[in-house]
Design an enzyme around this catalytic site. Structure first.
Site, PDB file in Angstrom:
ATOM      1  N   GLU A  99       0.844  -1.213   0.000  1.00  0.00           N
ATOM      2  CA  GLU A  99       0.000   0.000   0.000  1.00  0.00           C
ATOM      3  C   GLU A  99       0.876   1.259   0.000  1.00  0.00           C
ATOM      4  O   GLU A  99       0.603   2.222  -0.718  1.00  0.00           O
ATOM      5  CB  GLU A  99      -0.891  -0.009   1.244  1.00  0.00           C
ATOM      6  CG  GLU A  99      -1.761   1.225   1.401  1.00  0.00           C
ATOM      7  CD  GLU A  99      -3.031   1.196   0.567  1.00  0.00           C
ATOM      8  OE1 GLU A  99      -3.754   0.189   0.617  1.00  0.00           O
ATOM      9  OE2 GLU A  99      -3.296   2.196  -0.133  1.00  0.00           O
ATOM     10  N   THR A 140     -12.285   1.061   1.701  1.00  0.00           N
ATOM     11  CA  THR A 140     -11.436   1.495   0.586  1.00  0.00           C
ATOM     12  C   THR A 140     -11.402   3.007   0.379  1.00  0.00           C
ATOM     13  O   THR A 140     -10.376   3.558  -0.006  1.00  0.00           O
ATOM     14  CB  THR A 140     -11.888   0.758  -0.688  1.00  0.00           C
ATOM     15  OG1 THR A 140     -11.701  -0.636  -0.443  1.00  0.00           O
ATOM     16  CG2 THR A 140     -11.108   1.165  -1.916  1.00  0.00           C
ATOM     17  N   HIS A 154       1.270  25.763  29.492  1.00  0.00           N
ATOM     18  CA  HIS A 154       1.614  24.355  29.264  1.00  0.00           C
ATOM     19  C   HIS A 154       3.004  24.044  29.827  1.00  0.00           C
ATOM     20  O   HIS A 154       3.185  23.040  30.513  1.00  0.00           O
ATOM     21  CB  HIS A 154       1.602  24.037  27.765  1.00  0.00           C
ATOM     22  CG  HIS A 154       0.221  23.980  27.193  1.00  0.00           C
ATOM     23  ND1 HIS A 154      -0.185  22.997  26.320  1.00  0.00           N
ATOM     24  CD2 HIS A 154      -0.856  24.781  27.376  1.00  0.00           C
ATOM     25  CE1 HIS A 154      -1.440  23.202  25.986  1.00  0.00           C
ATOM     26  NE2 HIS A 154      -1.871  24.279  26.604  1.00  0.00           N
TER      27      HIS A 154
HETATM   28 ZN    ZN Z   1      -5.724   0.145   0.499  1.00  0.00          ZN
END
Ligand code: ZN
Ligand code: COA
Length: 464
Positions: free
Chosen positions: A16, A173, A295
């Site tokens: 992928e 997908t 922070h």
């Molecule tokens: Zn894929």
């Protein structure tokens, strides 16, 4: 944390991930990535679709060889269409598993393969049986599963199971799932189709890939597909480094060695040529860098105030930057670190000057020292006579955004100035050190910054 869930990562950076526009791995890089993935402890590596091109084939061959020699441990998978020649090519490589995909939504059947639902079931059954007849375990991926009529999806999965597939990869997908739906889908499928285990393959089109992957595991999926840095078609899939940490944090699952993730991300950034943004979760440069005064004051007192995990588990440090968002706690701590003690009035004066300086993005120690000297009217730190200075010219790697490299170098310790320049080199860096050993260390630190290609260094001998 205790859980009855189990899960592993299937890393698909090589399959992928190489489907990312502009990404091409060489055979050596494929083997290197697989080796590093193995060191990281993923369960499975989807090593490529061998019918695509000769170099993908060669890469898988090299990876299978290392698997047989015991160097690479995870299950090695080859991808394949539901086409006999693709399956034959994959089987010829002696991989541990073949993953056969077929688009099962009506949209895919109509526009891509031009098959009826019934024809598609025969194609799926035949392809899986053929692969099984080659003596190799099979995963079947119903592509576009999340836009497929549920009953037909179940038929397709049962067809694959009955033909011999033992794993099913549910592919979202185009990344349209809502996490609650994802969990329900997996729970339903596990109930309706016994005898197989399920993978989640979540695309990140709406930024939900990690959430959907976690939801799938909650629903019973046992393998999460992921890629390093989230590479993949369009905007990619679940990032390996993020899901590994999220599964540990939420479910206490050890699916990868967390202390390997930063270097893995850097390796894939280099080989893919796709820079990872500084604000990328977990492994991004700023994942544990704080800025606002409130922070930083919290962090200085207890890092858990603004960090969900200890960065040292990732082999990463924590830091904070000084600029107009800074408060007195942060400033005082930074000055303490430099051995400079100011009274409250001087500290406020220094802070005011910082807040009124619009031009500086970061105030480095050197600059703070100068302003502190202005505020106190004193030379605060006698500059040590053995103080040495160096210059480092940096050439960035190809496909790298120079400004992001400049930004990374600017927060390396003992860097005093960074400039983007024209000519043979892209960046010029001024550094200081107390001795040659420290100077070498700073140069090494710069060399290891992501995106730095070659460097040239020299020592400043004399200044006028
Ligand atoms: Zn894929
Ligand atoms: N199983 C069987 N056939 C499939 C399929 C599947 N899962 N998905 C698509 N097909 C068919 C299409 O119907 C089309 O067939 P047609 O040529 O009869 O119209 C063909 O495969 C895809 O078209 P195209 O890519 O133009 O065909 P090609 O024969 O030139 O190339 C590949 C095929 C696979 C070699 C080429 O597309 C490639 O290198 N792809 C990269 C890998 C890839 O696409 N991966 C997707 C992973 S989700």
């Amino acid at each position: 944390m205790m859980t009855n869930k189990k899960a592993g990562i299937l890393d698909s950076t090589l399959r992928e991930g190489e489907q990312t526009p502009g990404v091409v791995f060489t055979t050596d890089q494929r083997i290197d990535i697989a080796t590093r993935l193995s060191d990281t402890g993923v369960s499975m590596i989807e090593a490529g679709h061998p019918a695509v091109a000769p170099d993908v084939y060669e890469g898988i061959k090299g990876i299978v060889k290392l698997k047989k020699e015991g160097v690479i441990k995870p299950v090695i998978i080859a991808h394949s269409r539901a086409v006999k020649s693709d399956v034959e090519t994959a089987a010829s490589l002696d991989v541990d598993r073949i993953a056969i995909f077929y688009g099962v939504s009506d949209r895919h059947l109509a526009a891509k393969t031009h098959k009826t639902r019934e024809q598609a079931l025969s194609i799926i059954g035949e392809a899986v049986s053929f692969a099984k007849s080659q003596g190799v375990p099979v995963r079947f991926t119903p592509e576009d599963a999340t836009r497929t009529d549920y009953d037909y999806l179940v038929s397709a999965i049962k067809t694959a199971r009955d033909a011999g597939a033992d794993r099913i990869g549910i592919a979202d997908t185009v990344g349209i799932m809502w996490p609650l739906e994802t969990r329900n889908l997996f729970q339903r499928l596990i109930h309706d189709v016994p005898g197989v285990e399920f993978d989640i393959h979540a695309h990140n089109d709406m930024g939900n890939a990690v959430a959907n992957s976690l939801a799938a595991v909650d629903g019973g999926a046992t393998i999460v597909h992921a890629t390093v840095n989230g590479l993949g078609e369009r905007v990619g899939i679940t990032p390996t480094q993020v899901i590994a940490v999220a599964l540990k944090y939420h479910l206490g699952l050890d699916v990868a060695k967390l202390d390997k993730l930063v270097e893995l991300s850097a390796l894939v950034e280099k080989y893919s040529g796709l820079p990872v943004s500084a604000n990328f979760p977990i492994t991004g440069d700023y994942a544990f860098v704080h800025k606002s005064g409130v922070h930083v004051a919290g962090i200085l007192s207890n890092p858990e105030t603004y960090e969900f995990m200890d960065p040292s588990l990732l082999n990463k440090g924590r830091n904070y930057v000084i600029d107009k968002y800074t408060g007195k706690h942060a400033l005082k701590s930074r000055l303490d670190g430099m051995g400079i003690l100011l009274n409250d009035e001087q500290l406020s004066d220094l802070l005011n000057r910082i807040k009124n300086n619009q031009s500086a993005k970061f105030f480095r120690d050197e600059e703070l020292l100068e302003i502190a000297e202005e505020v106190t009217g004193k030379m605060l730190k006698p500059r040590p006579p053995e103080y040495i200075e160096g210059l480092v010219w940096v050439k960035c790697g190809s496909n790298v955004y120079t400004t992001s490299v400049t930004r990374r170098i600017s927060i390396v310790n003992n860097v005093t100035e960074v400039m983007e320049v024209s000519g043979d080199y892209d960046i010029m860096v001024r550094i200081k050190a107390r001795d040659p050993a420290q100077l070498n260390q700073v140069i090494e630190d710069i060399r290891s910054v992501k995106g730095v290609g070659s460097t040239l260094s020299s020592l400043v001998l004399k200044k006028m």
